[in-house]
Write a protein that holds these residues in place. Structure first.
Motif, PDB file in Angstrom:
ATOM      1  N   SER A   1       0.829  -1.204   0.000  1.00 52.01           N
ATOM      2  CA  SER A   1       0.000   0.000   0.000  1.00 52.01           C
ATOM      3  C   SER A   1       0.864   1.254   0.000  1.00 52.01           C
ATOM      4  CB  SER A   1      -0.912   0.001   1.224  1.00 52.01           C
ATOM      5  OG  SER A   1      -1.830  -1.070   1.173  1.00 52.01           O
ATOM      6  N   THR A   2       0.230   2.378  -0.349  1.00 56.66           N
ATOM      7  CA  THR A   2       0.968   3.636  -0.387  1.00 56.66           C
ATOM      8  C   THR A   2       0.018   4.794  -0.133  1.00 56.66           C
ATOM      9  OG1 THR A   2       2.616   4.895  -1.640  1.00 56.66           O
ATOM     10  CG2 THR A   2       0.719   4.051  -2.873  1.00 56.66           C
ATOM     11  N   SER A   3       0.559   6.009  -0.110  1.00 60.52           N
ATOM     12  CA  SER A   3      -0.211   7.253  -0.044  1.00 60.52           C
ATOM     13  C   SER A   3       0.746   8.381  -0.408  1.00 60.52           C
ATOM     14  CB  SER A   3      -0.805   7.490   1.347  1.00 60.52           C
ATOM     15  OG  SER A   3       0.194   7.929   2.246  1.00 60.52           O
ATOM     16  N   LEU A   4       0.238   9.611  -0.461  1.00 65.32           N
ATOM     17  CA  LEU A   4       1.073  10.741  -0.840  1.00 65.32           C
ATOM     18  C   LEU A   4       0.704  11.953   0.003  1.00 65.32           C
ATOM     19  CD1 LEU A   4       3.288  10.762  -3.004  1.00 65.32           C
ATOM     20  CD2 LEU A   4       1.704  11.938  -4.523  1.00 65.32           C
ATOM     21  N   HIS A   5       1.723  12.628   0.517  1.00 64.50           N
ATOM     22  CA  HIS A   5       1.551  13.852   1.295  1.00 64.50           C
ATOM     23  C   HIS A   5       2.321  14.976   0.611  1.00 64.50           C
ATOM     24  CE1 HIS A   5       1.528  16.763   4.519  1.00 64.50           C
ATOM     25  NE2 HIS A   5       2.824  16.630   4.762  1.00 64.50           N
ATOM     26  N   PHE A   6       1.686  16.141   0.457  1.00 64.91           N
ATOM     27  CA  PHE A   6       2.338  17.302  -0.127  1.00 64.91           C
ATOM     28  C   PHE A   6       2.820  18.176   1.031  1.00 64.91           C
ATOM     29  CE2 PHE A   6      -0.291  15.455  -3.302  1.00 64.91           C
ATOM     30  CZ  PHE A   6       0.427  15.593  -4.478  1.00 64.91           C
ATOM     31  N   HIS A   7       4.064  17.960   1.377  1.00 67.31           N
ATOM     32  CA  HIS A   7       4.659  18.453   2.612  1.00 67.31           C
ATOM     33  C   HIS A   7       4.737  19.980   2.601  1.00 67.31           C
ATOM     34  CE1 HIS A   7       7.759  17.905   5.944  1.00 67.31           C
ATOM     35  NE2 HIS A   7       7.902  19.180   5.627  1.00 67.31           N
ATOM     36  N   GLY A   8       4.041  20.588   3.570  1.00 64.73           N
ATOM     37  CA  GLY A   8       4.051  22.041   3.706  1.00 64.73           C
ATOM     38  C   GLY A   8       2.836  22.724   3.129  1.00 64.73           C
ATOM     39  N   LEU A   9       2.114  22.051   2.224  1.00 65.72           N
ATOM     40  CA  LEU A   9       0.878  22.619   1.701  1.00 65.72           C
ATOM     41  C   LEU A   9      -0.205  22.461   2.761  1.00 65.72           C
ATOM     42  CD1 LEU A   9       0.861  21.529  -2.050  1.00 65.72           C
ATOM     43  CD2 LEU A   9       1.773  23.607  -1.008  1.00 65.72           C
ATOM     44  N   LEU A  10      -0.885  23.546   3.080  1.00 62.95           N
ATOM     45  CA  LEU A  10      -1.769  23.574   4.250  1.00 62.95           C
ATOM     46  C   LEU A  10      -3.104  22.903   4.012  1.00 62.95           C
ATOM     47  CD1 LEU A  10      -1.045  27.210   5.491  1.00 62.95           C
ATOM     48  CD2 LEU A  10       0.202  25.088   5.950  1.00 62.95           C
ATOM     49  N   GLN A  11      -3.468  22.646   2.760  1.00 64.58           N
ATOM     50  CA  GLN A  11      -4.720  21.952   2.414  1.00 64.58           C
ATOM     51  C   GLN A  11      -5.912  22.594   3.122  1.00 64.58           C
ATOM     52  OE1 GLN A  11      -4.720  20.080  -0.001  1.00 64.58           O
ATOM     53  NE2 GLN A  11      -2.794  18.958  -0.150  1.00 64.58           N
ATOM     54  N   ASN A  12      -5.962  23.911   3.068  1.00 59.47           N
ATOM     55  CA  ASN A  12      -7.076  24.635   3.680  1.00 59.47           C
ATOM     56  C   ASN A  12      -8.355  24.343   2.913  1.00 59.47           C
ATOM     57  OD1 ASN A  12      -8.741  26.583   4.938  1.00 59.47           O
ATOM     58  ND2 ASN A  12      -6.935  27.848   5.361  1.00 59.47           N
ATOM     59  N   GLY A  13      -9.309  23.689   3.582  1.00 61.35           N
ATOM     60  CA  GLY A  13     -10.549  23.290   2.934  1.00 61.35           C
ATOM     61  C   GLY A  13     -10.469  21.964   2.218  1.00 61.35           C
ATOM     62  N   SER A  14      -9.304  21.325   2.240  1.00 61.13           N
ATOM     63  CA  SER A  14      -9.140  20.025   1.561  1.00 61.13           C
ATOM     64  C   SER A  14      -8.362  19.064   2.455  1.00 61.13           C
ATOM     65  CB  SER A  14      -8.439  20.196   0.205  1.00 61.13           C
ATOM     66  OG  SER A  14      -7.238  20.940   0.334  1.00 61.13           O
ATOM     67  N   ASN A  15      -8.788  18.955   3.704  1.00 63.01           N
ATOM     68  CA  ASN A  15      -8.105  18.112   4.687  1.00 63.01           C
ATOM     69  C   ASN A  15      -7.989  16.669   4.221  1.00 63.01           C
ATOM     70  OD1 ASN A  15      -8.806  17.068   8.109  1.00 63.01           O
ATOM     71  ND2 ASN A  15      -6.857  17.378   7.112  1.00 63.01           N
ATOM     72  N   HIS A  16      -8.961  16.181   3.439  1.00 64.49           N
ATOM     73  CA  HIS A  16      -8.947  14.786   2.986  1.00 64.49           C
ATOM     74  C   HIS A  16      -7.885  14.530   1.926  1.00 64.49           C
ATOM     75  CE1 HIS A  16     -11.398  17.035   0.219  1.00 64.49           C
ATOM     76  NE2 HIS A  16     -11.648  16.010  -0.557  1.00 64.49           N
ATOM     77  N   MET A  17      -7.180  15.582   1.499  1.00 62.19           N
ATOM     78  CA  MET A  17      -6.104  15.440   0.529  1.00 62.19           C
ATOM     79  C   MET A  17      -4.718  15.474   1.177  1.00 62.19           C
ATOM     80  SD  MET A  17      -7.439  15.184  -2.595  1.00 62.19           S
ATOM     81  CE  MET A  17      -8.569  14.004  -1.857  1.00 62.19           C
ATOM     82  N   ASP A  18      -4.667  15.475   2.502  1.00 63.16           N
ATOM     83  CA  ASP A  18      -3.390  15.673   3.190  1.00 63.16           C
ATOM     84  C   ASP A  18      -2.489  14.448   3.124  1.00 63.16           C
ATOM     85  OD1 ASP A  18      -1.698  17.432   4.688  1.00 63.16           O
ATOM     86  OD2 ASP A  18      -2.135  16.243   6.471  1.00 63.16           O
ATOM     87  N   GLY A  19      -3.027  13.232   3.171  1.00 67.61           N
ATOM     88  CA  GLY A  19      -2.246  12.063   2.817  1.00 67.61           C
ATOM     89  C   GLY A  19      -1.781  11.081   3.858  1.00 67.61           C
ATOM     90  N   PRO A  20      -1.570  11.458   5.148  1.00 68.45           N
ATOM     91  CA  PRO A  20      -1.048  10.434   6.073  1.00 68.45           C
ATOM     92  C   PRO A  20      -2.062   9.325   6.335  1.00 68.45           C
ATOM     93  CG  PRO A  20      -1.560  12.462   7.260  1.00 68.45           C
ATOM     94  CD  PRO A  20      -1.673  12.769   5.804  1.00 68.45           C
TER      95      PRO A  20
END
Length: 644
Positions: A74-93
């Protein structure tokens, strides 16, 4: 007034017209690479290509990042430092904001970029990004960049490098044979995922150089021989230029600098980067901890070579990032509405493994990703920290609160902490100490009027740091050590920020079908509390929790002795079986030598136990003694497995 409104409308229309949507389709695949020129190993590629690409967008652009998992894990992806304001479900951990993406499945990371600066993307599934699943992510903005004058732009990534895959490294870290929690030592360092790079430069030219430490363990020093630089950005925050002769980046940190070349040069110069060897428990003789690359003015001139003084890491004096001041001059936030005090320490639990703790709790992933617990919880329970699990170290934050996060480090190593969803002000950061020194707010007589802001900051060994931010980004945000070995040991906490407002955000939009499909495909529950209970929200029966403690009176030293003796006993039994049932013609000299080796180690361990009981060695000495014991036990274990 009408004219003003018209101009605003026109400006908004121009911005919307200029914004783009960047669509990427990447399939993760294992391929063979040899970036340090020493050993082939499997790395994670995109579409069969590695290193991974640097992604460049402009502020206001949207991203559609289609990730197809072609791996066998399995895998996932985090865009480190991007605050994802309004898109918390895209944060990745994984287990925090999403379910894992199983082999053969796809996921789409969709978000709009409303920041500028230097960032990076990486796997947030275990320590997988040490297998190469990482790359830089640059966000441009002409208005901000026009504050600085430069002619050309370069990108540099720094990293440590391991020849073993992440799976093996974590097995070694979380092992009965590693009772001190000693981290694996890297085999090499890389720059731009290779060795010995050459930058051909032009005289009288100013280069904007974006730098990121994308390693997994060690901080790195970086300097350009006989050239000073101006620091202009850290972690996406542009700062007043600060002159430096050397910089220092912990894993996860980024920095942009301006380098002005000389008008003429009679030599070429070294680009030198070095591991912070104080973070390593041992320094293998074959580890090249200082690397020299080339800044070439004239190809006809000889290359720069390693200087003896560059090997003296103790003499290094990098610029102190605590002294940087943001370009926007944002003042110190007011006194906190909410303070979180955590104490960091390491110790062994009943399974023999060394874990990391905040306030005596080591992070254990819940059965339901914490974001999905928050979105599925009834309103009467969503603000109750208990539903998020006993071992998630969850803290509730109210919208708009000024939050102060105090980290007291009782470990003698330094730790780079990364906060998702926020850039924080660093208002206190102590020096390192020989013994733990907790933060005393009464002793801090002067805080910076305009503190530096970052999303990743180091706390020194046995020291403390104080971070401050405003809870204005509803979501589930992870705060963790970015030495990923420590994250695997449980060094993390979870911020449950404005959960009622978070539910309101998602009331008007459903989670994408592919988001929930990843949960179904990975057989991960996506409703309920941390134990996946959807009926009785305060009932956590069956939740994931940390192992029980060591039995009363069972000391760490006693545990080491037990582990050693157990290993020897098992090995001895195996030898007896091997000699009794195996090849009877086996050389008696070999058998005798192995018996002497076992006897020698047993006597050594018994002697060390007596010495430990009669003395109190320093931490450094203890760690070195334990490391030697670990190496001997690993060798025994290796021989044991060879006989099987």
């Amino acid at each position: 007034m009408v004219l003003l409104v018209t101009l605003v409308v026109i400006a908004m229309a121009v911005c919307q017209a200029a914004a783009k949507t960047h669509t990427f389709f990447f399939e993760t695949k294992w391929i063979t690479a040899n970036p340090d020129g020493v050993r082939d190993r499997q790395v994670i590629s995109f579409n069969g290509s590695w290193p991974l690409p640097t992604i460049e967008v402009n502020k206001g652009d949207s991203v559609e990042f289609h990730l197809i998992n072609g791996l066998d894990v399995s895998t996932s992806l985090h865009f480190h430092g991007l605050l994802q304001n309004g898109s918390n479900h895209m944060d990745g951990p994984v287990a925090v904001t999403q379910c894992p993406i199983p082999p053969g499945e796809s996921f789409v990371y969709e978000f709009t970029v409303d920041q500028v600066g230097t960032y990076w993307y990486h796997s947030h599934s275990g320590s997988q990004y040490s297998d190469g699943l990482r790359g830089l992510f640059i966000v441009h903005d002409e208005e901000v960049e026009s504050n600085y004058k430069f002619d050309k732009e370069l990108v540099l990534s720094l990293s440590d490098w391991y020849h073993d895959p992440s799976e093996v490294l974590i097995q070694r870290q979380l092992s009965l044979y590693n009772p001190t929690g000693a981290e694996p030592i890297p085999q090499n360092t890389l720059i731009n995922d290779t060795k010995n790079i050459t930058f051909e430069v032009e005289p009288d030219t100013t280069y904007l150089i974006r730098i990121a430490n994308i390693g997994i363990m060690s901080s790195q020093y970086l300097f350009f021989e006989d050239h000073d630089v101006d620091i202009i950005e850290v972690d996406g925050v542009y700062v007043h230029p600060a002159r430096a002769s050397m910089i220092y980046l912990a894993v996860g940190q980024r920095m942009s600098i301006l380098l002005k070349t000389k008008s003429s040069a009679s030599k070429n110069f070294g680009i030198v980067h070095a591991l912070d060897i104080s973070m390593l428990d041992a320094l293998p003789a074959d580890l090249q901890y200082v690397s020299v690359n080339q800044m070439v003015y004239d190809k006809s001139l000889p290359d720069a070579t390693l200087k003896k003084e560059w090997l003296d890491i103790d003499s290094y004096a990098p610029f102190d990032d605590f002294e940087l001041r943001p370009l926007d001059n944002m003042p110190l936030l007011p006194d906190p509405d909410h303070r979180i005090d955590v104490v960091l320490h390491m110790e062994n639990l009943g399974d023999g493994v060394n874990y990391a703790f905040f306030n005596n709790y080591t992070y254990v992933a819940p059965k339901v990703p914490t974001l999905l617990t928050a979105l599925s919880a009834p309103k009467e329970y969503v603000s109750n920290a208990k539903i998020y699990g006993s071992n998630t170290n969850s803290f509730l934050l109210s919208y708009g609160d000024v939050v102060e996060l105090v980290v007291n480090n009782e470990d003698d190593n330094k730790h780079p902490f990364h906060l998702h969803g926020h850039q924080f002000q660093t208002i206190v950061r102590s020096e390192p100490y020989d013994d733990p020194h907790h933060y005393d707010p009464d002793a801090e007589t002067k805080l910076p009027e305009i503190p530096v802001r970052r999303d990743t900051m180091i706390v020194e060994g046995n020291g403390h740091m104080v971070l401050r931010f405003e809870a204005n980004n509803p979501g589930i945000w992870f705060f963790h050590c970015h030495l990923d070995f420590h994250l695997e040991q449980g060094l993390a906490l979870t911020l449950i920020e404005a959960p009622l407002e978070l539910q309101e955000q998602f009331a008007s939009k459903e989670l994408p079908e592919y988001f929930l499909h990843a949960c179904k495909a990975s057989e991960t529950p996506y409703k309920g509390n941390a134990a996946a209970n959807t009926k009785h929200w305060l009932d956590l029966t069956g939740e994931n929790v940390q192992p029980p403690p060591l039995p009363d009176g069972f000391t760490f030293k006693g545990y080491v002795a037990l582990a050693a003796c157990t290993a020897i006993a098992l090995y001895g039994l195996k030898c007896i079986y091997s000699y009794g049932m195996g090849d009877l013609n086996r050389s008696e000299n070999v058998a005798a030598e192995e018996r002497r080796m076992i006897r020698k180690l047993m006597l050594k361990l018994n002697q060390e136990q007596r010495e430990m009981l009669s003395s109190s060695p320093s931490t450094v000495k203890k760690r070195e003694e334990m490391r030697q014991m670990i190496e001997e036990l690993e060798e025994l274990d290796k021989r044991f497995r060879e006989l099987e």
